[in-house]
Design a protein around this motif. Structure first.
Motif, PDB file in Angstrom:
ATOM      1  N   GLY A 194      50.059  32.334  46.350  1.00 36.55           N
ATOM      2  CA  GLY A 194      49.239  32.117  47.429  1.00 36.55           C
ATOM      3  C   GLY A 194      49.359  33.187  48.430  1.00 36.55           C
ATOM      4  N   VAL A 195      48.303  33.502  49.282  1.00 36.02           N
ATOM      5  CA  VAL A 195      48.451  34.690  50.085  1.00 36.02           C
ATOM      6  C   VAL A 195      48.138  34.190  51.770  1.00 36.02           C
ATOM      7  CG1 VAL A 195      47.808  36.233  48.477  1.00 36.02           C
ATOM      8  CG2 VAL A 195      45.992  35.138  49.891  1.00 36.02           C
ATOM      9  N   ALA A 196      48.733  35.077  52.652  1.00 37.07           N
ATOM     10  CA  ALA A 196      48.222  34.837  53.870  1.00 37.07           C
ATOM     11  C   ALA A 196      47.549  36.061  54.216  1.00 37.07           C
ATOM     12  CB  ALA A 196      49.561  34.408  54.945  1.00 37.07           C
ATOM     13  N   LEU A 197      46.084  36.189  54.020  1.00 33.46           N
ATOM     14  CA  LEU A 197      45.443  37.364  54.266  1.00 33.46           C
ATOM     15  C   LEU A 197      45.493  37.769  55.804  1.00 33.46           C
ATOM     16  CD1 LEU A 197      42.383  36.279  52.390  1.00 33.46           C
ATOM     17  CD2 LEU A 197      44.037  38.129  51.779  1.00 33.46           C
ATOM     18  N   PRO A 198      45.396  39.067  56.443  1.00 29.69           N
ATOM     19  CA  PRO A 198      45.204  39.440  57.719  1.00 29.69           C
ATOM     20  C   PRO A 198      44.136  38.496  58.277  1.00 29.69           C
ATOM     21  CG  PRO A 198      45.558  41.418  56.210  1.00 29.69           C
ATOM     22  CD  PRO A 198      45.186  40.140  55.146  1.00 29.69           C
ATOM     23  N   PRO A 199      44.162  38.419  59.407  1.00 32.40           N
ATOM     24  CA  PRO A 199      43.095  37.708  60.447  1.00 32.40           C
ATOM     25  C   PRO A 199      41.974  38.457  60.358  1.00 32.40           C
ATOM     26  CG  PRO A 199      45.182  37.688  61.518  1.00 32.40           C
ATOM     27  CD  PRO A 199      45.491  38.517  60.350  1.00 32.40           C
ATOM     28  N   TYR A 209      37.446  32.006  23.522  1.00 29.59           N
ATOM     29  CA  TYR A 209      38.580  33.347  24.146  1.00 29.59           C
ATOM     30  C   TYR A 209      39.818  32.611  24.483  1.00 29.59           C
ATOM     31  CZ  TYR A 209      40.328  37.128  26.728  1.00 29.59           C
ATOM     32  OH  TYR A 209      41.090  38.057  27.021  1.00 29.59           O
ATOM     33  N   THR A 210      40.815  33.312  24.190  1.00 29.01           N
ATOM     34  CA  THR A 210      42.318  32.708  24.329  1.00 29.01           C
ATOM     35  C   THR A 210      42.776  33.540  25.384  1.00 29.01           C
ATOM     36  OG1 THR A 210      42.585  31.906  22.239  1.00 29.01           O
ATOM     37  CG2 THR A 210      44.474  32.156  23.632  1.00 29.01           C
ATOM     38  N   VAL A 211      42.955  32.845  26.695  1.00 29.22           N
ATOM     39  CA  VAL A 211      43.793  33.547  27.939  1.00 29.22           C
ATOM     40  C   VAL A 211      45.104  33.454  27.586  1.00 29.22           C
ATOM     41  CG1 VAL A 211      44.077  33.510  30.380  1.00 29.22           C
ATOM     42  CG2 VAL A 211      41.775  32.834  29.437  1.00 29.22           C
ATOM     43  N   GLN A 212      45.922  34.607  27.478  1.00 29.44           N
ATOM     44  CA  GLN A 212      47.354  34.538  27.411  1.00 29.44           C
ATOM     45  C   GLN A 212      48.163  34.583  28.711  1.00 29.44           C
ATOM     46  OE1 GLN A 212      48.752  34.753  24.440  1.00 29.44           O
ATOM     47  NE2 GLN A 212      46.577  34.937  23.370  1.00 29.44           N
ATOM     48  N   PRO A 213      49.214  33.865  28.763  1.00 31.48           N
ATOM     49  CA  PRO A 213      50.264  33.741  29.967  1.00 31.48           C
ATOM     50  C   PRO A 213      50.450  35.359  30.375  1.00 31.48           C
ATOM     51  CG  PRO A 213      50.994  32.379  28.161  1.00 31.48           C
ATOM     52  CD  PRO A 213      49.974  33.145  27.529  1.00 31.48           C
ATOM     53  N   GLY A 214      50.160  35.282  31.832  1.00 31.19           N
ATOM     54  CA  GLY A 214      50.282  36.662  32.453  1.00 31.19           C
ATOM     55  C   GLY A 214      49.176  37.661  32.485  1.00 31.19           C
ATOM     56  N   GLU A 215      48.097  37.092  31.672  1.00 32.02           N
ATOM     57  CA  GLU A 215      46.981  38.108  31.535  1.00 32.02           C
ATOM     58  C   GLU A 215      46.209  38.025  32.880  1.00 32.02           C
ATOM     59  OE1 GLU A 215      42.653  38.261  28.854  1.00 32.02           O
ATOM     60  OE2 GLU A 215      44.558  36.829  28.230  1.00 32.02           O
ATOM     61  N   ARG A 216      45.641  39.259  33.175  1.00 34.79           N
ATOM     62  CA  ARG A 216      44.928  39.560  34.186  1.00 34.79           C
ATOM     63  C   ARG A 216      43.532  39.121  34.235  1.00 34.79           C
ATOM     64  NH1 ARG A 216      44.839  45.749  35.202  1.00 34.79           N
ATOM     65  NH2 ARG A 216      44.659  45.790  32.736  1.00 34.79           N
ATOM     66  N   ILE A 217      43.061  38.318  34.944  1.00 38.43           N
ATOM     67  CA  ILE A 217      41.908  37.261  34.629  1.00 38.43           C
ATOM     68  C   ILE A 217      40.784  37.346  35.988  1.00 38.43           C
ATOM     69  CG2 ILE A 217      43.071  35.401  33.228  1.00 38.43           C
ATOM     70  CD1 ILE A 217      43.014  33.664  35.785  1.00 38.43           C
ATOM     71  N   ALA A 218      41.086  38.070  36.947  1.00 35.69           N
ATOM     72  CA  ALA A 218      40.232  38.404  38.011  1.00 35.69           C
ATOM     73  C   ALA A 218      40.834  39.417  39.080  1.00 35.69           C
ATOM     74  CB  ALA A 218      39.919  37.045  38.602  1.00 35.69           C
ATOM     75  N   GLN A 219      39.882  39.577  39.881  1.00 32.70           N
ATOM     76  CA  GLN A 219      40.331  40.898  40.954  1.00 32.70           C
ATOM     77  C   GLN A 219      39.867  40.364  42.325  1.00 32.70           C
ATOM     78  OE1 GLN A 219      38.754  44.835  40.527  1.00 32.70           O
ATOM     79  NE2 GLN A 219      37.037  43.834  39.244  1.00 32.70           N
ATOM     80  N   MET A 220      40.910  40.522  43.177  1.00 30.53           N
ATOM     81  CA  MET A 220      40.648  39.985  44.688  1.00 30.53           C
ATOM     82  C   MET A 220      40.534  41.380  45.532  1.00 30.53           C
ATOM     83  SD  MET A 220      42.858  37.859  47.252  1.00 30.53           S
ATOM     84  CE  MET A 220      44.299  38.834  47.274  1.00 30.53           C
ATOM     85  N   LEU A 221      39.291  41.511  46.273  1.00 29.11           N
ATOM     86  CA  LEU A 221      39.095  42.453  47.174  1.00 29.11           C
ATOM     87  C   LEU A 221      39.455  42.016  48.562  1.00 29.11           C
ATOM     88  CD1 LEU A 221      37.396  43.487  44.735  1.00 29.11           C
ATOM     89  CD2 LEU A 221      36.056  44.757  46.322  1.00 29.11           C
ATOM     90  N   VAL A 222      40.091  42.313  49.456  1.00 27.98           N
ATOM     91  CA  VAL A 222      40.456  42.098  50.612  1.00 27.98           C
ATOM     92  C   VAL A 222      39.232  42.729  51.768  1.00 27.98           C
ATOM     93  CG1 VAL A 222      41.967  41.699  52.797  1.00 27.98           C
ATOM     94  CG2 VAL A 222      42.677  41.671  50.289  1.00 27.98           C
ATOM     95  N   VAL A 223      38.463  42.014  52.399  1.00 26.56           N
ATOM     96  CA  VAL A 223      37.148  42.566  53.153  1.00 26.56           C
ATOM     97  C   VAL A 223      37.232  41.961  54.615  1.00 26.56           C
ATOM     98  CG1 VAL A 223      35.746  43.141  51.289  1.00 26.56           C
ATOM     99  CG2 VAL A 223      35.704  40.845  52.368  1.00 26.56           C
ATOM    100  N   PRO A 224      36.844  42.909  55.412  1.00 30.87           N
ATOM    101  CA  PRO A 224      36.865  42.305  56.940  1.00 30.87           C
ATOM    102  C   PRO A 224      35.650  41.069  57.075  1.00 30.87           C
ATOM    103  CG  PRO A 224      36.104  44.588  56.935  1.00 30.87           C
ATOM    104  CD  PRO A 224      36.524  44.312  55.500  1.00 30.87           C
TER     105      PRO A 224
END
Length: 150
Positions: free
Chosen positions: A55-60, A107-122
């Motif tokens: 989980g994350v606490a993003l900047p306000p 498609y087999t998703v492996q444990p620890g596989e990178r599945i997405a990317q998150m951009l932090v935007v204003p």
């Protein structure tokens, strides 16, 4: 909490969860990884909600936008089921990524596989004002395809 906080706080919900990370200094997004105890198969046409264990606490006044990884989409047809996920800055639960297999093979998703990317935007949240006049612009009410093909 200091509303001027610039850092993003990260919480692991499990010991196996991988922390978000940028692959290179120039990477815009933080890679999100599947927090799985065993491989998970996504059949063609199927969607599955995969945990990240973090989980994350993003900047306000920011949001986390969750996009697919280009290699998964281009090579295997694995894309976010909701096109783009939105993580609000006040959300404190686990980030989960809904993936859909648009390909023709399982498609087999492996444990620890990178599945997405998150951009932090204003994020702007302007005050709303009801009006009968939106003013004018060069484009006006012209929509869908009005600016031409080339």
């Amino acid at each position: 909490m200091d509303r001027r906080r610039k850092s993003m706080l990260i919480k692991r919900f499990t010991e196996t969860a991988a922390l978000p990370r940028r692959a290179t200094e120039g990477s815009a997004g933080y890679d999100l990884s599947a927090d799985l105890s065993q491989p998970e198969v996504i059949q063609p046409g199927e969607s599955k909600l995969l945990p990240t264990g973090i989980g994350v606490a993003l900047p306000p006044q920011t949001a986390g936008l969750v996009f697919g990884r280009s290699g998964l989409g281009a090579r295997h047809g694995i894309v976010p089921a909701n096109a783009v996920g939105v993580i609000d800055w006040d959300y404190r639960g686990e980030i989960k990524v809904p993936l859909r297999n648009q390909g023709s093979e399982p498609y087999t998703v492996q444990p620890g596989e990178r599945i997405a990317q998150m951009l932090v935007v204003p994020v702007l949240t302007p005050e709303l004002t009801l009006t009968d006049d939106l003013g004018s612009s060069e484009r006006g009410e012209k929509g869908f395809g009005s600016s031409g093909r080339n």
